[in-house]
Design an enzyme around this catalytic site. Structure first.
Site, mmCIF file in Angstrom:
data_model
loop_
_atom_site.group_PDB
_atom_site.id
_atom_site.type_symbol
_atom_site.label_atom_id
_atom_site.label_comp_id
_atom_site.label_asym_id
_atom_site.label_seq_id
_atom_site.Cartn_x
_atom_site.Cartn_y
_atom_site.Cartn_z
ATOM 1 N N ARG A 51 135.869 -40.013 94.976
ATOM 2 C CA ARG A 51 136.246 -40.872 96.101
ATOM 3 C C ARG A 51 137.740 -40.951 96.350
ATOM 4 O O ARG A 51 138.199 -40.781 97.483
ATOM 5 C CB ARG A 51 135.770 -42.319 95.853
ATOM 6 C CG ARG A 51 134.358 -42.600 96.186
ATOM 7 C CD ARG A 51 133.805 -43.625 95.217
ATOM 8 N NE ARG A 51 133.744 -43.031 93.916
ATOM 9 C CZ ARG A 51 132.715 -42.260 93.525
ATOM 10 N NH1 ARG A 51 131.689 -42.105 94.293
ATOM 11 N NH2 ARG A 51 132.718 -41.672 92.345
ATOM 12 N N THR A 52 138.499 -41.275 95.315
ATOM 13 C CA THR A 52 139.911 -41.593 95.545
ATOM 14 C C THR A 52 140.645 -40.358 96.049
ATOM 15 O O THR A 52 141.399 -40.414 97.029
ATOM 16 C CB THR A 52 140.558 -42.112 94.249
ATOM 17 O OG1 THR A 52 139.694 -43.085 93.676
ATOM 18 C CG2 THR A 52 141.913 -42.731 94.532
ATOM 19 N N LYS A 81 152.283 -27.521 79.815
ATOM 20 C CA LYS A 81 153.395 -26.901 79.056
ATOM 21 C C LYS A 81 154.383 -27.954 78.573
ATOM 22 O O LYS A 81 155.415 -27.626 78.012
ATOM 23 C CB LYS A 81 154.125 -25.896 79.949
ATOM 24 C CG LYS A 81 153.250 -24.785 80.496
ATOM 25 C CD LYS A 81 154.077 -23.897 81.427
ATOM 26 C CE LYS A 81 153.257 -23.420 82.590
ATOM 27 N NZ LYS A 81 154.099 -22.877 83.666
ATOM 28 N N ARG A 102 146.952 -39.694 90.004
ATOM 29 C CA ARG A 102 145.995 -40.290 89.043
ATOM 30 C C ARG A 102 146.286 -39.661 87.696
ATOM 31 O O ARG A 102 146.422 -38.430 87.579
ATOM 32 C CB ARG A 102 144.554 -40.027 89.443
ATOM 33 C CG ARG A 102 143.594 -40.393 88.308
ATOM 34 C CD ARG A 102 142.164 -40.363 88.706
ATOM 35 N NE ARG A 102 141.858 -41.478 89.602
ATOM 36 C CZ ARG A 102 140.636 -41.803 89.986
ATOM 37 N NH1 ARG A 102 139.607 -41.100 89.552
ATOM 38 N NH2 ARG A 102 140.430 -42.814 90.801
ATOM 39 N N HIS A 130 144.395 -49.786 89.313
ATOM 40 C CA HIS A 130 143.905 -48.905 90.373
ATOM 41 C C HIS A 130 144.051 -49.723 91.674
ATOM 42 O O HIS A 130 143.057 -50.176 92.249
ATOM 43 C CB HIS A 130 142.451 -48.536 90.090
ATOM 44 C CG HIS A 130 141.903 -47.404 90.911
ATOM 45 N ND1 HIS A 130 142.543 -46.885 92.026
ATOM 46 C CD2 HIS A 130 140.743 -46.700 90.780
ATOM 47 C CE1 HIS A 130 141.789 -45.913 92.532
ATOM 48 N NE2 HIS A 130 140.703 -45.769 91.789
#
Ligand code: CP
Length: 300
Positions: A51-52, A81, A102, A130
């Site tokens: 969704r996000t 890395k 995220r 969130h």
């Protein structure tokens, strides 16, 4: 520079401004179709999302912006890395005008914003926050219940690791006469710091041990998934499952929300009940995120 990092940054007035803009976008989408024609948005997801990520990308495209992204930033960006979030932002700022992130770290969004070169939008930071999810949750409550002041909300599921819960209760605490009830397994109770925060803001948090202890006239039941990716060990499955029989013990006006994805905590037998609003809630995320993108670029 405007970032969207935490629910802590909003006032009640800010929220109403976002919600009014969201309403306008929903009602007049064409008005905003070219608002961000000159912008490129970088979408960096170091954790999975349906969704996000896709709603942010759709929001950007609907506003006329372009997107640059990497499929799985944890493995396919130079994070693997050893590149820091700050260095990543310094580089992306040379390509894009804003970045949606995220990440599994609670402080990831703040770290990205500390570079202060482009607006950062927190799309989920570890077990912390969130905020864009909380905004769409609250927008849904406002629209379905016609108010936020005075709402009675039960939060269920994973109150310990659930970042959507943490962001939502911060926003709810801005409103008057809100009542918050918590129901979870012992291992997933709301951390004391959030209970203290609510107390300081004049909200008594009522911890419950069974469905029977929740008021029947709740305005909102907000369930969440056990965030099994955040801990090792087996704490068993969710005990407090909402099915039709359980939902029918509550008022016909009690709405059922969930940030999704759900696993077992809401049975599919309630999906067609008019009180089950979680799919509409997810859809609202598109419009709320369009509003947020407009705001960070001062194009509202
Ligand atoms: N609610 C939510 O954050 O869903 P995704 O993980 O699919 O983005």
């Amino acid at each position: 520079m405007k970032h969207i990092l935490s629910s802590d940054q909003f006032t009640k007035e800010d929220l109403e401004e976002i919600f009014k803009l969201t309403d306008d976008i929903k009602n007049n989408p064409k008005k905003y179709a070219n608002s961000l024609n000159d912008k490129i948005i970088a979408v960096m997801f170091y954790e999975p999302s349906t969704r996000t990520r896709l709603s942010f990308e759709t929001a950007a495209l609907k506003l006329g912006a372009k997107i640059i992204t990497t499929e799985n930033a944890k493995e396919f960006s130079s994070a693997i890395k050893g590149e820091t979030i700050q260095d990543t932002v310094r580089i992306i700022a040379g390509y894009a005008d804003a970045m949606v992130i995220r990440h599994s770290s609670d402080t990831s969004a703040e770290e990205a914003a500390s570079v202060n070169k482009i607006p950062i939008l927190n799309a989920g930071a570890g077990k912390g926050e969130h905020p864009t999810q909380a905004l769409l949750d609250l927008y849904t409550i406002r629209n379905k219940k016609g108010k936020i002041d005075g709402v009675k909300v039960a939060i269920l599921g994973d109150l310990l690791y659930g970042r959507t819960i943490h962001s939502l209760i911060k926003l709810l605490s801005l409103y008057d006469n809100v009542e918050i009830y918590g129901l979870s397994k012992k291992a997933f109770e709301l951390p004391e710091k959030y209970i203290e925060m609510l107390k300081e803001r004049g909200i008594e948090y009522k911890k419950c041990n069974s469905f029977d202890e929740l008021p029947r006239d709740l305005d909102v039941i907000y369930h969440t998934r056990i965030q099994s990716e955040r801990f090792e060990g087996d704490y068993g499955k969710e005990e407090f499952i909402i099915n039709k029989k359980v939902l029918d013990t509550f008022s016909k006006d009690t709405i059922l929300l969930h940030p999704l994805p759900r696993v077992i905590e809401i049975s599919t037998d309630v999906d067609d009940d008019p009180r089950a609003c979680y799919f509409e809630q997810a859809h609202n995320g598109l419009y709320v995120r369009m509003a947020l993108l407009l705001q960070v670029f001062d194009r509202a």
